[in-house]
Design a protein around this motif. Structure first.
Motif, short mmCIF file in Angstrom:
data_model
loop_
_atom_site.label_atom_id
_atom_site.label_comp_id
_atom_site.label_asym_id
_atom_site.label_seq_id
_atom_site.Cartn_x
_atom_site.Cartn_y
_atom_site.Cartn_z
N PRO A 192 34.46 40.60 -21.12
CA PRO A 192 34.45 40.97 -19.70
C PRO A 192 34.52 42.49 -19.50
CG PRO A 192 36.58 40.07 -20.31
CD PRO A 192 35.69 39.87 -21.49
N SER A 261 32.42 42.29 -14.50
CA SER A 261 32.97 40.93 -14.35
C SER A 261 33.90 40.90 -13.15
CB SER A 261 33.73 40.52 -15.60
OG SER A 261 32.95 40.71 -16.76
N VAL A 262 34.76 41.94 -13.06
CA VAL A 262 35.66 42.11 -11.92
C VAL A 262 35.69 43.60 -11.58
CG1 VAL A 262 37.12 40.13 -12.53
CG2 VAL A 262 37.72 42.41 -13.37
N LYS A 280 30.85 39.73 -6.45
CA LYS A 280 31.72 39.56 -7.62
C LYS A 280 33.17 39.77 -7.21
CE LYS A 280 28.29 40.66 -11.14
NZ LYS A 280 27.93 41.50 -12.30
N PRO A 281 34.12 39.24 -8.00
CA PRO A 281 35.53 39.36 -7.61
C PRO A 281 36.01 40.81 -7.60
CG PRO A 281 35.32 38.34 -9.79
CD PRO A 281 33.95 38.43 -9.22
N LEU A 327 43.85 37.25 -12.45
CA LEU A 327 42.44 37.37 -12.07
C LEU A 327 41.52 37.29 -13.29
CD1 LEU A 327 40.14 37.99 -10.04
CD2 LEU A 327 40.67 40.42 -10.34
N ILE A 328 41.86 38.02 -14.34
CA ILE A 328 40.96 38.10 -15.48
C ILE A 328 40.98 36.83 -16.33
CG2 ILE A 328 42.44 39.12 -17.28
CD1 ILE A 328 38.92 40.36 -16.29
N LYS A 331 39.00 31.75 -14.42
CA LYS A 331 37.58 31.66 -14.04
C LYS A 331 37.43 31.02 -12.66
CE LYS A 331 35.65 33.34 -17.79
NZ LYS A 331 36.01 34.75 -17.80
N GLN A 333 39.50 31.35 -10.07
CA GLN A 333 39.75 32.37 -9.06
C GLN A 333 38.56 33.33 -8.95
OE1 GLN A 333 42.89 35.31 -9.75
NE2 GLN A 333 43.48 35.21 -7.59
N GLN A 334 38.03 33.75 -10.08
CA GLN A 334 36.88 34.65 -10.07
C GLN A 334 35.70 34.03 -9.33
OE1 GLN A 334 35.76 36.25 -13.93
NE2 GLN A 334 37.89 36.42 -14.57
N GLN A 335 35.44 32.77 -9.60
CA GLN A 335 34.30 32.10 -8.97
C GLN A 335 34.50 31.95 -7.46
OE1 GLN A 335 33.21 28.37 -10.77
NE2 GLN A 335 31.30 28.22 -9.62
N GLY A 338 34.12 35.44 -5.79
CA GLY A 338 32.72 35.85 -5.79
C GLY A 338 31.88 35.07 -4.78
#
Length: 367
Positions: A192, A261-262, A280-281, A327-328, A331, A333-335, A338
């Motif tokens: 990432p 990625s973030v 993206k997040p 966050l990292i 997945k 939460q990221q999705q 985003g």
């Protein structure tokens, strides 16, 4: 008639200048025979940035009002009178068909004078909380183009058109750039990337935060693309390492967004609009040093829709590691972030603004 004349005024910060340039370029594409003139504040960044984009600009002797009693404040009435007089000269000489104001103190006297001379004026407000200039000009504007809901509190509801903020067209095509972007910045594929941006000059507190947490990023297997800004590059360039790229400025923002990625970002209006399109997040860290704390208001408008995270500078020491670690590693939460932020995107903002301007011109022509 396609040989229209347009004056665009706004400046002081990139958040006012770049939307004006985007609108001018879209009008130019629609009307190749049109003439354009920008009006900004002398000694401000627009006097350099606008000519770089191929447009003429004239400067006014004007500046904002400081929050405390200063010599600049005492000079303000004289600067305002001077700028109104100079604006009248500019308008009489150029004879514009329409004037566009994008905020910042230079646009105040120019649009005020244009309206008094019966030249149609439109405003573009980037923020969720308008600045003093646009609130002052709103009664004379034909249309006010906004990016957020709820601005009826500040502007006449009948004049508001929700268009979104103009952004660079190259950001509409970043989804297929991942591989090229990873290679361009020499990142290892499969790991990432955290993209940190604090504006072209840099953000002191964000830079301190990143420097303090390089070990955390390494532990989590996160590569870092760190735009520290021109003012801070000498201070932080020695921290560049395998998987940590330290840059004063990034010209290929499409590739920076493409590899991310973030992201960690300030919450200026233009940044928020760009990040919505990127989809993206993002973790917003608003600048506390702006008028009416509008960056916090911009960020909250996104956070309330479950479309971003936000920490104030005061919360960073206590909360950053916990928030970033979750966050990292999540997945889900990221999705969710985003997906939700992309729902807020208004990618056709510039074209929508130009359509509205064309309507105003046509109505005038047919009167």
């Amino acid at each position: 008639m396609s040989n229209y004349k347009f004056i665009l005024s706004g400046g002081g910060t990139g958040g006012h200048i770049y939307p004006a340039i985007a609108i001018a370029k879209a009008l130019q594409a629609r009307y190749p025979q049109a003439s354009f003139l920008f009006v900004g504040a002398k000694d401000k960044m627009e006097m350099e940035k606008v000519p770089q984009e191929g447009f003429d600009i004239k400067g006014l002797w004007i500046s904002g009002i400081q929050r405390k009693l200063t010599l600049t404040n005492l000079m303000f009435p004289f600067k305002l009178i001077s700028s109104l007089f100079r604006s009248r000269q500019i308008i009489k000489a150029f004879e514009p068909d329409l004037v566009v104001g994008t905020g910042g103190f230079a646009s105040g006297p120019l649009l005020k004078m244009a309206a008094s001379m019966q030249v149609p004026c439109v405003l573009q407000e980037q923020n969720s909380y308008p600045g003093i200039t646009n609130k002052w000009l709103a009664p004379q504007a034909e249309k006010i183009f906004v990016a957020y809901d709820g601005l009826e509190r500040f502007f006449p509801a009948a004049k508001i058109v929700k268009t979104g903020n103009p952004v660079r067209s190259d950001l509409l095509k970043i989804d297929h750039l991942k591989e090229e972007a990873m290679s361009y910045f020499d990142f290892e594929s499969g790991k990432p990337v955290l993209f940190v941006m604090g504006g072209s000059l840099g953000a002191k507190r964000i830079n301190e935060l990143v420097a303090q947490h390089l070990d955390l990023f390494k532990e989590l297997g996160v590569q870092v693309l760190w735009q520290c800004g021109k003012l801070y590059y000498e201070q932080y360039k020695h921290l560049a390492a395998e998987g940590v790229k330290v840059k004063p400025f990034i010209s290929r923002m499409d590739l920076a967004y493409g590899c991310a990625s973030v992201m960690i970002s300030r919450a200026g209006a233009s940044s928020v609009s760009e990040l919505s399109i990127v989809g993206k997040p993002v973790l917003f860290i608003p600048s506390p040093n702006v008028a009416e704390d509008h960056q916090t208001k911009n960020a909250m408008a996104v956070v309330e829709k479950g479309a971003a995270l936000m920490l104030s500078e005061k919360e960073l020491d206590a909360s950053f590691e916990t928030v970033f670690r979750e966050l990292i590693t999540s997945k889900e939460q990221q999705q969710a972030l985003g997906t939700n932020i992309r729902k807020m995107a208004l990618p056709q903002a510039t074209e929508n603004i130009v359509d509205e301007i064309v309507n105003i011109l046509n109505i005038r022509k047919n009167k």
